[in-house]
Design a protein around this motif. Structure first.
Motif, PDB file in Angstrom:
ATOM      1  N   LEU A   1       0.835  -1.206   0.000  1.00  0.00           N
ATOM      2  CA  LEU A   1       0.000   0.000   0.000  1.00  0.00           C
ATOM      3  C   LEU A   1       0.871   1.257   0.000  1.00  0.00           C
ATOM      4  O   LEU A   1       0.597   2.211  -0.742  1.00  0.00           O
ATOM      5  CB  LEU A   1      -0.936   0.021   1.210  1.00  0.00           C
ATOM      6  CG  LEU A   1      -2.110  -0.949   1.192  1.00  0.00           C
ATOM      7  CD1 LEU A   1      -2.838  -0.901   2.532  1.00  0.00           C
ATOM      8  CD2 LEU A   1      -3.058  -0.652   0.054  1.00  0.00           C
ATOM      9  N   ALA A   2       1.905   1.268   0.833  1.00  0.00           N
ATOM     10  CA  ALA A   2       2.768   2.447   0.956  1.00  0.00           C
ATOM     11  C   ALA A   2       3.433   2.791  -0.371  1.00  0.00           C
ATOM     12  O   ALA A   2       3.612   3.979  -0.687  1.00  0.00           O
ATOM     13  CB  ALA A   2       3.814   2.217   2.033  1.00  0.00           C
ATOM     14  N   VAL A   3       3.775   1.788  -1.171  1.00  0.00           N
ATOM     15  CA  VAL A   3       4.380   2.023  -2.487  1.00  0.00           C
ATOM     16  C   VAL A   3       3.458   2.892  -3.342  1.00  0.00           C
ATOM     17  O   VAL A   3       3.910   3.715  -4.133  1.00  0.00           O
ATOM     18  CB  VAL A   3       4.706   0.680  -3.191  1.00  0.00           C
ATOM     19  CG1 VAL A   3       5.021   0.885  -4.664  1.00  0.00           C
ATOM     20  CG2 VAL A   3       5.841  -0.025  -2.481  1.00  0.00           C
ATOM     21  N   PHE A   4       2.157   2.727  -3.166  1.00  0.00           N
ATOM     22  CA  PHE A   4       1.176   3.490  -3.938  1.00  0.00           C
ATOM     23  C   PHE A   4       0.694   4.736  -3.190  1.00  0.00           C
ATOM     24  O   PHE A   4      -0.263   5.389  -3.615  1.00  0.00           O
ATOM     25  CB  PHE A   4      -0.024   2.607  -4.293  1.00  0.00           C
ATOM     26  CG  PHE A   4       0.334   1.466  -5.202  1.00  0.00           C
ATOM     27  CD1 PHE A   4       0.596   1.680  -6.543  1.00  0.00           C
ATOM     28  CD2 PHE A   4       0.426   0.174  -4.699  1.00  0.00           C
ATOM     29  CE1 PHE A   4       0.937   0.632  -7.387  1.00  0.00           C
ATOM     30  CE2 PHE A   4       0.771  -0.885  -5.531  1.00  0.00           C
ATOM     31  CZ  PHE A   4       1.039  -0.658  -6.872  1.00  0.00           C
ATOM     32  N   GLY A   5       1.316   5.042  -2.049  1.00  0.00           N
ATOM     33  CA  GLY A   5       0.917   6.205  -1.270  1.00  0.00           C
ATOM     34  C   GLY A   5      -0.382   5.991  -0.515  1.00  0.00           C
ATOM     35  O   GLY A   5      -1.077   6.960  -0.209  1.00  0.00           O
TER      36      GLY A   5
ATOM     37  N   THR B   1      -2.759   3.926   2.682  1.00  0.00           N
ATOM     38  CA  THR B   1      -2.776   3.370   4.034  1.00  0.00           C
ATOM     39  C   THR B   1      -4.012   2.485   4.142  1.00  0.00           C
ATOM     40  O   THR B   1      -4.874   2.501   3.250  1.00  0.00           O
ATOM     41  CB  THR B   1      -2.868   4.492   5.081  1.00  0.00           C
ATOM     42  OG1 THR B   1      -4.176   5.103   4.967  1.00  0.00           O
ATOM     43  CG2 THR B   1      -1.779   5.536   4.913  1.00  0.00           C
ATOM     44  N   PRO B   2      -4.176   1.731   5.232  1.00  0.00           N
ATOM     45  CA  PRO B   2      -5.417   0.975   5.395  1.00  0.00           C
ATOM     46  C   PRO B   2      -6.670   1.862   5.328  1.00  0.00           C
ATOM     47  O   PRO B   2      -7.714   1.431   4.854  1.00  0.00           O
ATOM     48  CB  PRO B   2      -5.257   0.327   6.772  1.00  0.00           C
ATOM     49  CG  PRO B   2      -3.782   0.112   6.891  1.00  0.00           C
ATOM     50  CD  PRO B   2      -3.187   1.361   6.259  1.00  0.00           C
ATOM     51  N   GLU B   3      -6.555   3.109   5.758  1.00  0.00           N
ATOM     52  CA  GLU B   3      -7.712   4.010   5.717  1.00  0.00           C
ATOM     53  C   GLU B   3      -8.019   4.485   4.304  1.00  0.00           C
ATOM     54  O   GLU B   3      -9.166   4.809   3.992  1.00  0.00           O
ATOM     55  CB  GLU B   3      -7.478   5.209   6.647  1.00  0.00           C
ATOM     56  CG  GLU B   3      -8.683   6.089   6.832  1.00  0.00           C
ATOM     57  CD  GLU B   3      -9.886   5.390   7.459  1.00  0.00           C
ATOM     58  OE1 GLU B   3     -11.020   5.799   7.130  1.00  0.00           O
ATOM     59  OE2 GLU B   3      -9.733   4.450   8.243  1.00  0.00           O
ATOM     60  N   THR B   4      -7.021   4.536   3.432  1.00  0.00           N
ATOM     61  CA  THR B   4      -7.243   5.006   2.054  1.00  0.00           C
ATOM     62  C   THR B   4      -7.184   3.870   1.031  1.00  0.00           C
ATOM     63  O   THR B   4      -7.253   4.125  -0.174  1.00  0.00           O
ATOM     64  CB  THR B   4      -6.207   6.081   1.674  1.00  0.00           C
ATOM     65  OG1 THR B   4      -4.889   5.532   1.776  1.00  0.00           O
ATOM     66  CG2 THR B   4      -6.348   7.316   2.561  1.00  0.00           C
ATOM     67  N   ASP B   5      -7.063   2.641   1.503  1.00  0.00           N
ATOM     68  CA  ASP B   5      -7.026   1.475   0.619  1.00  0.00           C
ATOM     69  C   ASP B   5      -8.294   1.452  -0.231  1.00  0.00           C
ATOM     70  O   ASP B   5      -9.398   1.563   0.305  1.00  0.00           O
ATOM     71  CB  ASP B   5      -6.933   0.202   1.469  1.00  0.00           C
ATOM     72  CG  ASP B   5      -6.698  -1.057   0.656  1.00  0.00           C
ATOM     73  OD1 ASP B   5      -6.745  -1.006  -0.588  1.00  0.00           O
ATOM     74  OD2 ASP B   5      -6.475  -2.109   1.289  1.00  0.00           O
ATOM     75  N   PRO B   6      -8.186   1.313  -1.552  1.00  0.00           N
ATOM     76  CA  PRO B   6      -9.380   1.293  -2.391  1.00  0.00           C
ATOM     77  C   PRO B   6     -10.169  -0.012  -2.318  1.00  0.00           C
ATOM     78  O   PRO B   6     -11.288  -0.087  -2.819  1.00  0.00           O
ATOM     79  CB  PRO B   6      -8.833   1.526  -3.802  1.00  0.00           C
ATOM     80  CG  PRO B   6      -7.426   1.066  -3.743  1.00  0.00           C
ATOM     81  CD  PRO B   6      -6.955   1.323  -2.341  1.00  0.00           C
ATOM     82  N   THR B   7      -9.598  -1.040  -1.685  1.00  0.00           N
ATOM     83  CA  THR B   7     -10.309  -2.310  -1.512  1.00  0.00           C
ATOM     84  C   THR B   7     -10.069  -2.812  -0.096  1.00  0.00           C
ATOM     85  O   THR B   7      -8.932  -3.103   0.279  1.00  0.00           O
ATOM     86  CB  THR B   7      -9.823  -3.366  -2.523  1.00  0.00           C
ATOM     87  OG1 THR B   7      -9.984  -2.845  -3.844  1.00  0.00           O
ATOM     88  CG2 THR B   7     -10.614  -4.650  -2.392  1.00  0.00           C
ATOM     89  N   VAL B   8     -11.139  -2.915   0.691  1.00  0.00           N
ATOM     90  CA  VAL B   8     -11.039  -3.339   2.085  1.00  0.00           C
ATOM     91  C   VAL B   8     -11.928  -4.564   2.273  1.00  0.00           C
ATOM     92  O   VAL B   8     -13.075  -4.588   1.834  1.00  0.00           O
ATOM     93  CB  VAL B   8     -11.469  -2.202   3.043  1.00  0.00           C
ATOM     94  CG1 VAL B   8     -11.385  -2.654   4.492  1.00  0.00           C
ATOM     95  CG2 VAL B   8     -10.604  -0.963   2.814  1.00  0.00           C
TER      96      VAL B   8
END
Length: 130
Positions: free
Chosen positions: A41-45, A47-54
């Motif tokens: 996730l960090a590689v794409f900037g 976080t778990p809060e901004t993850d597009p798939t949860v």
């Protein structure tokens, strides 16, 4: 025939909606992020809060919440029917979590989650038979 693997919700805020459903359903919880996933996730900037798939996992099918641009709130093609022992108590609890009531019928209540997706709280079959 196959079995349901997951139920997918198109939404604007996957993390927030996933938290709603994890709290709304017995035995469900947010899928934990391992270190490898956090790095990815960090590689794409992200976080778990901004993850597009949860993801949310539990005793039944997993629930997947994915961000989709241009979502139409009036085009809810999938919803859950949730069987409950005490419908009014569950309606009240889900309202506290951010849900709203759409309509109440003799054996079920149609509600909407915080992003407007429909769900139905249905009475247990034993209650309906009585």
């Amino acid at each position: 025939m196959g079995v349901i693997n997951q139920i997918v919700f198109d939404c604007e805020h996957p993390a927030a909606l996933a938290r709603f459903w994890a709290n709304a359903l017995d035995g469900y919880a947010l899928r934990e992020y391992d270190q490898l996933e956090l790095v990815r996730l960090a590689v794409f900037g992200l976080t778990p809060e901004t993850d597009p798939t949860v993801m949310v996992d539990g005793p039944g099918p997993s629930l997947c919440f994915q961000n989709v641009d241009g979502q139409r709130h009036d085009n809810n093609r999938v919803h859950l029917d949730v069987e409950v022992a005490n419908r009014q108590a569950e309606v009240d609890r889900l309202k506290e979590l951010g849900a709203s009531i759409d309509r109440v019928l003799p054996t079920y209540t149609v509600m909407r989650d915080p992003e407007g997706n429909q769900l139905c709280l249905i009475d247990k079959r034993e209650s309906i038979a009585a």
